[in-house]
Motif scaffolding. Structure first.
Motif, PDB file in Angstrom:
ATOM      1  N   THR A 138       0.824  -1.224   0.101  1.00  0.00           N
ATOM      2  CA  THR A 138       0.084  -0.048  -0.091  1.00  0.00           C
ATOM      3  C   THR A 138       0.792   1.356   0.068  1.00  0.00           C
ATOM      4  O   THR A 138       0.596   2.152  -0.742  1.00  0.00           O
ATOM      5  CB  THR A 138      -0.937   0.084   1.265  1.00  0.00           C
ATOM      6  OG1 THR A 138      -1.804  -1.086   1.266  1.00  0.00           O
ATOM      7  CG2 THR A 138      -1.826   1.320   1.201  1.00  0.00           C
ATOM      8  N   LEU A 142       0.263   3.028  -3.435  1.00  0.00           N
ATOM      9  CA  LEU A 142      -0.932   3.733  -3.425  1.00  0.00           C
ATOM     10  C   LEU A 142      -0.329   5.115  -3.003  1.00  0.00           C
ATOM     11  O   LEU A 142      -1.009   6.075  -3.277  1.00  0.00           O
ATOM     12  CB  LEU A 142      -2.023   3.208  -2.415  1.00  0.00           C
ATOM     13  CG  LEU A 142      -2.788   1.730  -3.056  1.00  0.00           C
ATOM     14  CD1 LEU A 142      -3.881   1.395  -2.143  1.00  0.00           C
ATOM     15  CD2 LEU A 142      -3.033   1.922  -4.617  1.00  0.00           C
ATOM     16  N   VAL A 143       0.350   5.235  -1.878  1.00  0.00           N
ATOM     17  CA  VAL A 143       0.788   6.350  -1.407  1.00  0.00           C
ATOM     18  C   VAL A 143       1.909   6.738  -2.127  1.00  0.00           C
ATOM     19  O   VAL A 143       2.236   8.297  -2.101  1.00  0.00           O
ATOM     20  CB  VAL A 143       1.316   6.169   0.125  1.00  0.00           C
ATOM     21  CG1 VAL A 143       1.690   7.353   0.629  1.00  0.00           C
ATOM     22  CG2 VAL A 143      -0.016   5.589   0.856  1.00  0.00           C
ATOM     23  N   ILE A 217      -1.336   6.503   5.671  1.00  0.00           N
ATOM     24  CA  ILE A 217      -1.937   6.925   4.332  1.00  0.00           C
ATOM     25  C   ILE A 217      -2.163   8.354   4.556  1.00  0.00           C
ATOM     26  O   ILE A 217      -2.015   9.382   3.579  1.00  0.00           O
ATOM     27  CB  ILE A 217      -3.011   6.272   4.211  1.00  0.00           C
ATOM     28  CG1 ILE A 217      -2.470   4.757   3.865  1.00  0.00           C
ATOM     29  CG2 ILE A 217      -4.001   6.801   2.783  1.00  0.00           C
ATOM     30  CD1 ILE A 217      -3.982   3.464   3.608  1.00  0.00           C
ATOM     31  N   SER A 221      -0.699  10.954   1.923  1.00  0.00           N
ATOM     32  CA  SER A 221      -1.471  11.014   0.716  1.00  0.00           C
ATOM     33  C   SER A 221      -2.945  11.571   0.775  1.00  0.00           C
ATOM     34  O   SER A 221      -3.629  11.260   1.897  1.00  0.00           O
ATOM     35  CB  SER A 221      -1.340   9.635   0.205  1.00  0.00           C
ATOM     36  OG  SER A 221      -2.262   9.360  -0.877  1.00  0.00           O
ATOM     37  N   ASP A 222      -3.331  12.120  -0.194  1.00  0.00           N
ATOM     38  CA  ASP A 222      -4.881  12.342  -0.370  1.00  0.00           C
ATOM     39  C   ASP A 222      -5.595  11.223  -1.197  1.00  0.00           C
ATOM     40  O   ASP A 222      -6.755  11.320  -1.696  1.00  0.00           O
ATOM     41  CB  ASP A 222      -5.194  13.798  -0.890  1.00  0.00           C
ATOM     42  CG  ASP A 222      -4.448  13.807  -2.391  1.00  0.00           C
ATOM     43  OD1 ASP A 222      -3.737  12.958  -3.033  1.00  0.00           O
ATOM     44  OD2 ASP A 222      -4.797  14.672  -2.929  1.00  0.00           O
ATOM     45  N   PHE A 223      -5.155  10.185  -1.548  1.00  0.00           N
ATOM     46  CA  PHE A 223      -5.521   9.252  -2.341  1.00  0.00           C
ATOM     47  C   PHE A 223      -6.930   8.725  -1.805  1.00  0.00           C
ATOM     48  O   PHE A 223      -7.950   8.401  -2.610  1.00  0.00           O
ATOM     49  CB  PHE A 223      -4.654   7.734  -2.109  1.00  0.00           C
ATOM     50  CG  PHE A 223      -5.171   6.588  -2.929  1.00  0.00           C
ATOM     51  CD1 PHE A 223      -5.317   6.612  -4.209  1.00  0.00           C
ATOM     52  CD2 PHE A 223      -5.827   5.658  -2.269  1.00  0.00           C
ATOM     53  CE1 PHE A 223      -5.726   5.460  -4.975  1.00  0.00           C
ATOM     54  CE2 PHE A 223      -6.207   4.511  -2.966  1.00  0.00           C
ATOM     55  CZ  PHE A 223      -6.307   4.447  -4.202  1.00  0.00           C
ATOM     56  N   ARG A 226      -9.276  11.221  -3.082  1.00  0.00           N
ATOM     57  CA  ARG A 226      -9.684  11.008  -4.437  1.00  0.00           C
ATOM     58  C   ARG A 226     -10.272   9.929  -4.800  1.00  0.00           C
ATOM     59  O   ARG A 226     -11.309   9.894  -5.388  1.00  0.00           O
ATOM     60  CB  ARG A 226      -8.361  11.199  -4.948  1.00  0.00           C
ATOM     61  CG  ARG A 226      -7.765  12.522  -5.058  1.00  0.00           C
ATOM     62  CD  ARG A 226      -6.190  12.682  -5.861  1.00  0.00           C
ATOM     63  NE  ARG A 226      -5.287  11.719  -5.458  1.00  0.00           N
ATOM     64  CZ  ARG A 226      -4.805  10.903  -5.582  1.00  0.00           C
ATOM     65  NH1 ARG A 226      -5.183  10.225  -6.533  1.00  0.00           N
ATOM     66  NH2 ARG A 226      -3.717  10.154  -4.848  1.00  0.00           N
ATOM     67  N   LEU A 227     -10.096   8.679  -3.967  1.00  0.00           N
ATOM     68  CA  LEU A 227     -10.879   7.534  -4.315  1.00  0.00           C
ATOM     69  C   LEU A 227     -12.228   7.503  -4.045  1.00  0.00           C
ATOM     70  O   LEU A 227     -13.058   7.075  -4.726  1.00  0.00           O
ATOM     71  CB  LEU A 227     -10.243   6.453  -3.641  1.00  0.00           C
ATOM     72  CG  LEU A 227     -10.938   4.933  -3.618  1.00  0.00           C
ATOM     73  CD1 LEU A 227     -10.489   4.350  -5.288  1.00  0.00           C
ATOM     74  CD2 LEU A 227     -10.149   4.040  -2.719  1.00  0.00           C
TER      75      LEU A 227
END
Length: 310
Positions: A138, A142-143, A217, A221-223, A226-227
């Motif tokens: 992850t 992802l990050v 996370i 990250s702003d994942f 956004r997801l």
């Protein structure tokens, strides 16, 4: 001089054995060294053992936190006490063999500013290994922290300049490993085989694992936000298409109401998830704005600490 930082929670049975192996390993490394042990408010005699070791050897220093705050807070406390040219983070359970220190220090002396000891073999339950693999995947995929070791590394050495840079960050909810990776600097790796735990049980509970993932996370990250945005747009498109088909085909089949109800429930669930994700970020922003100290020291052990108290 090299400082070895060890967070400890209910490790009274392991610390004496770790001390003996550290003495032997640092004799091979050469030079001055010290051992900083941070007791994360253990329920056993961990701090009493630290005090006994500090009386026996002036190179041992101990700190007991006023409440149990987790290993990453204990590591942060230890790094804040370092005065040496380099610092090594090593667990108290002897899963990280002290004999690896010679190779790590050699890489540091060759110019590396961060030396990660990465695992070749990791004993333990499949669930622990699976969580570690998922966490590091992850963080890397992802990050976006592609520099983070793929097989994990919670045993590392930091140059003085990296320790000073780390101290500039006062974030409360953050993964120490992720933050050090984010700092950059010249990084190198050595491989070792992680050993079985010598004694006792790990305090690394499922709740702490989940908190580590969320902290890691949301700190870098702003994942997730956004997801949620992408999922909301996708579901909105699907709902429009479904409603069109429902209007065209389902009145004769009697399923239009059921389809509409399922869409409403699905969209409501998505909204709650999105609100929860945003809430995690808002809560962490609130935590940082309070400026509470990440830890408080209840007691100290060692000659230098005794002098400070006088």
């Amino acid at each position: 001089m090299i400082s070895i930082v060890t967070p400890a929670f209910n490790e009274a049975a392991n610390l004496p054995a770790l001390y003996e192996r550290l003495v032997a390993a640092m004799r091979e490394v050469g030079g001055d060294w010290e051992w900083i042990v941070v007791d994360d408010h253990s329920r056993d005699d961990t701090f009493a053992v630290i005090e006994a070791l500090a009386l026996r050897d002036a190179r041992v220093r101990g700190f007991r936190l006023s409440r149990n705050s987790g290993s990453h807070v204990a590591i942060t406390c230890g790094l804040h006490q370092v005065d040496a040219d380099a610092a090594v983070m090593m667990a108290a359970d002897l899963q990280d063999p002290p004999e690896t220190l010679a190779t790590m220090v050699a890489r540091w002396r060759q110019g590396a500013q961060v030396v990660w000891a990465t695992r070749r073999v990791q004993p333990g339950e499949a669930s622990h290994r699976g969580f570690a693999a998922l966490y590091y995947w992850t963080m890397r995929r992802l990050v976006g922290m592609t520099e983070m070791p793929a097989r994990g590394a919670d045993f590392f050495l930091l140059d003085r300049v990296v320790v000073d840079a780390f101290r500039r960050f006062s974030e409360r909810n953050v993964s120490v490993l992720a933050l050090i990776t984010w700092l950059g600097f010249r990084q190198d790796f050595v491989e070792y085989d992680k050993q079985p735990r010598l004694s006792g049980q790990s305090g690394w509970t499922l709740a702490r694992k989940i908190k580590l993932v969320v902290d890691s996370i949301t700190s870098f990250s702003d994942f997730p936000i956004r997801l949620c945005t992408y999922a909301g747009l996708a579901l909105l498109a699907c709902s429009i298409v479904s409603l069109i088909f429902a209007a065209m085909l389902l009145p004769q089949l009697g399923g239009g109401v059921l389809l509409l109800l399922s869409l409403i429930v699905g969209l409501a669930g998505l909204q709650l998830v999105a609100v929860g994700v945003v809430g995690e970020y808002v809560w962490r922003a609130l935590e940082e704005s309070r400026r509470r100290p990440p830890y408080l020291i209840e007691a100290m052990a060692g000659q230098r600490e005794a002098a400070k108290l006088q």
